[in-house]
Design a protein around this motif. Structure first.
Motif, mmCIF file in Angstrom:
data_model
loop_
_atom_site.group_PDB
_atom_site.id
_atom_site.type_symbol
_atom_site.label_atom_id
_atom_site.label_comp_id
_atom_site.label_asym_id
_atom_site.label_seq_id
_atom_site.Cartn_x
_atom_site.Cartn_y
_atom_site.Cartn_z
ATOM 1 N N GLY A 34 0.811 -1.205 0.000
ATOM 2 C CA GLY A 34 0.000 0.000 0.000
ATOM 3 C C GLY A 34 0.844 1.255 0.000
ATOM 4 N N VAL A 35 1.828 1.314 0.895
ATOM 5 C CA VAL A 35 2.695 2.493 0.982
ATOM 6 C C VAL A 35 3.573 2.605 -0.269
ATOM 7 N N GLY A 38 1.417 3.514 -3.226
ATOM 8 C CA GLY A 38 0.884 4.839 -2.952
ATOM 9 C C GLY A 38 1.930 5.919 -3.138
ATOM 10 N N TYR A 39 3.155 5.661 -2.688
ATOM 11 C CA TYR A 39 4.236 6.650 -2.840
ATOM 12 C C TYR A 39 4.600 6.824 -4.313
ATOM 13 N N THR A 41 2.646 6.580 -6.864
ATOM 14 C CA THR A 41 1.611 7.283 -7.633
ATOM 15 C C THR A 41 1.122 8.583 -6.975
ATOM 16 N N GLN A 42 1.158 8.641 -5.637
ATOM 17 C CA GLN A 42 0.581 9.775 -4.931
ATOM 18 C C GLN A 42 1.625 10.665 -4.250
ATOM 19 N N SER A 45 1.979 12.280 0.133
ATOM 20 C CA SER A 45 0.658 12.291 0.775
ATOM 21 C C SER A 45 0.256 10.911 1.291
ATOM 22 N N ILE A 46 0.901 9.871 0.773
ATOM 23 C CA ILE A 46 0.557 8.519 1.224
ATOM 24 C C ILE A 46 0.872 8.336 2.709
ATOM 25 N N LEU A 49 -1.974 9.570 4.712
ATOM 26 C CA LEU A 49 -3.049 8.580 4.631
ATOM 27 C C LEU A 49 -2.779 7.402 5.565
ATOM 28 N N PHE A 50 -1.521 6.956 5.602
ATOM 29 C CA PHE A 50 -1.148 5.826 6.459
ATOM 30 C C PHE A 50 -1.416 6.152 7.933
ATOM 31 N N VAL A 300 -4.953 0.500 4.699
ATOM 32 C CA VAL A 300 -4.019 1.210 3.810
ATOM 33 C C VAL A 300 -4.081 0.623 2.403
ATOM 34 N N VAL A 304 -5.420 2.639 -1.038
ATOM 35 C CA VAL A 304 -4.577 2.844 -2.225
ATOM 36 C C VAL A 304 -5.174 2.123 -3.430
#
Length: 442
Positions: A34-35, A38-39, A41-42, A45-46, A49-50, A300, A304
């Motif tokens: 997930g992290v 997420g990192y 693509t995002q 900000s991930i 979110l975590f 998480v 994502v």
């Protein structure tokens, strides 16, 4: 970026399944994927979110009841209350065909309401009831099937930890889930007992009657045994479930009552000391930590997965199949059944069910009804080969001459009973929905 975001979401799901098969820790694999995705693509900000997802899980009031119910179950287990309970029910059921098997199933059903820990119930009954049935001349397969099937009842019968997790995941009332699962749980346990009695009547050699000396016990002895073992535990369970279903206490408050009652009961039996208390606390902390971090990892991963559009891809695929409500239910239940081979029920609930839950509204399916169906289905996942946890738990404590093939053969009729129970629930949803609708309105 070589792949679109939805394709990355599907890739993330595929990688999770691959890492799962390789034996990586599930909770930390979920968080890492997930992290990581997420990192990629995002960006930074991930991490916000975590933190938010972790805090929201830790602050979830519903999940507070899980360690309390687990502690209640471990105290009951460590105090050897199960031994007393089995012997008292065995005396009371001595006149029935297949009485030892019936006593085993009744004990499993009662102990399931006190703990809900499948491995503990199967292991303890495998040490206590399974050798007793073999000594009495029972067929190995029917004895194995009884222990494995009875041990899985805790997934369905309240206060099931599985229903608590489903309620937290689906955002539905745990109280209503308990009310909905109550009648199907009793129905399934009753069907198991009826099957054993009928098999014993048709072929007494499969489950011979106990010797006359063990059946012809004075009524006073039976009543005393029931009053000192069966009645106290039933009173505790009734108080806990009654407080929840009647709305007198929240699940967390009732779980605290149950934990305190289990401690008092264990001390009253004079079979509890500091070492057993320490073991109960340690096992509770370990199991609670596993569930909590699994929930964090799932939150998480799911967030994502949805951000990347993976959820939308799955929804569009299912919608393209042009299924009706029954078709959708059958599809989801088949997928859950297959997932039950390599996965534990906790992973299925917190990782894969969130993929299907958003579609329930579209198909007009009550999430309470869906949760009970899932709980029934997960009975089969613990029983069906090749990766059946309950038979392997039993094999670990069974005599060496008992083969895993005999155990698998023994659980097959009980899997059929579960499938029949699911078919009845499909045909008559009121089996699950009548009680919550009656108590709390439609």
């Amino acid at each position: 970026m070589f792949l679109s975001e939805p394709a990355l979401g599907i890739l993330m799901l595929v990688l999770f399944l691959i890492f799962l098969m390789l034996g990586f820790p599930i909770a930390f694999t979920l968080m890492a994927l997930g992290v990581g995705f997420g990192y990629f693509t995002q960006g930074d900000s991930i991490f916000n979110l975590f933190v938010q997802r972790t805090y929201s899980v830790m602050a979830n009031d519903v999940l507070i009841s899980i360690p309390l119910f687990l502690f209640m179950g471990y105290v009951v287990e460590r105090a050897n209350i199960l031994d007393r309970l089995f012997k008292s029910i065995q005396l009371a059921a001595g006149w029935l065909p297949g009485s030892l098997a019936v006593a085993t199933l009744a004990t499993c059903a009662l102990f399931a309401t006190a703990t809900g820990i499948v491995g503990a119930v199967v292991t303890l009954m495998g040490l206590l009831a399974f050798p007793a049935m073999l000594r009495a001349g029972y067929d190995t397969r029917i004895a194995a099937g009884v222990v494995c099937a009875g041990g899985c009842l805790g997934i369905l019968i309240p206060p099931s930890v599985m229903l608590i997790l489903y309620g937290a995941t689906a955002g539905v009332s745990v109280v209503k889930l308990y009310a909905a699962a109550f009648i199907p749980g009793l129905m399934l346990a009753g069907a198991y007992m009826a099957y054993v009695v009928i098999r014993a009547m048709i072929n007494p050699a499969l489950a011979p009657k106990l010797p006359a000396a063990e059946r012809n016990v004075p009524i006073g002895t039976i009543l005393f045994a029931l009053a000192t073992s069966f009645l106290p535990l039933v009173t505790l369970i009734t108080a806990v479930l009654g407080c929840i279903i009647l709305g007198l206490a929240t699940p967390s408050e009732a779980a605290a009552i149950g934990a305190l009652g289990a401690l008092i009961l264990a001390v009253a039996y004079r079979n509890f000391d500091f070492t057993k208390l320490k073991d109960s606390v340690f096992l509770t902390a370990r199991a609670s930590a596993m569930v909590c971090w699994l929930f964090v990892g799932s939150a998480v991963f799911s967030a994502v997965f949805a951000l990347l559009g993976g959820q939308r891809v799955v929804e569009e695929f299912i919608m393209s199949l042009d299924l009706g409500p029954i078709g959708f239910l059958l599809l989801t239940q088949v997928i859950i059944f297959v997932l039950g081979w390599p996965l534990e029920w906790t992973e299925i609930i917190v990782i894969f069910l969130p993929i299907f839950l958003p579609l329930l509204d579209h198909f007009g399916i009550d999430p309470i009804f869906f949760g009970v169906l899932v709980a029934l289905n997960l009975q089969t996942s613990f029983l069906s080969p090749p990766v059946a946890m309950a038979p392997f738990y039993l094999k670990g404590v069974a005599p060496k001459h008992v083969s895993i093939d005999e155990i698998f053969s023994g659980v097959m009729p009980f899997i059929v009973i579960v499938v029949i129970a699911m078919a009845l629930l499909y045909a008559f949803p009121g089996i699950a929905l009548w009680l919550p609708n009656y108590l709390y309105g439609g």
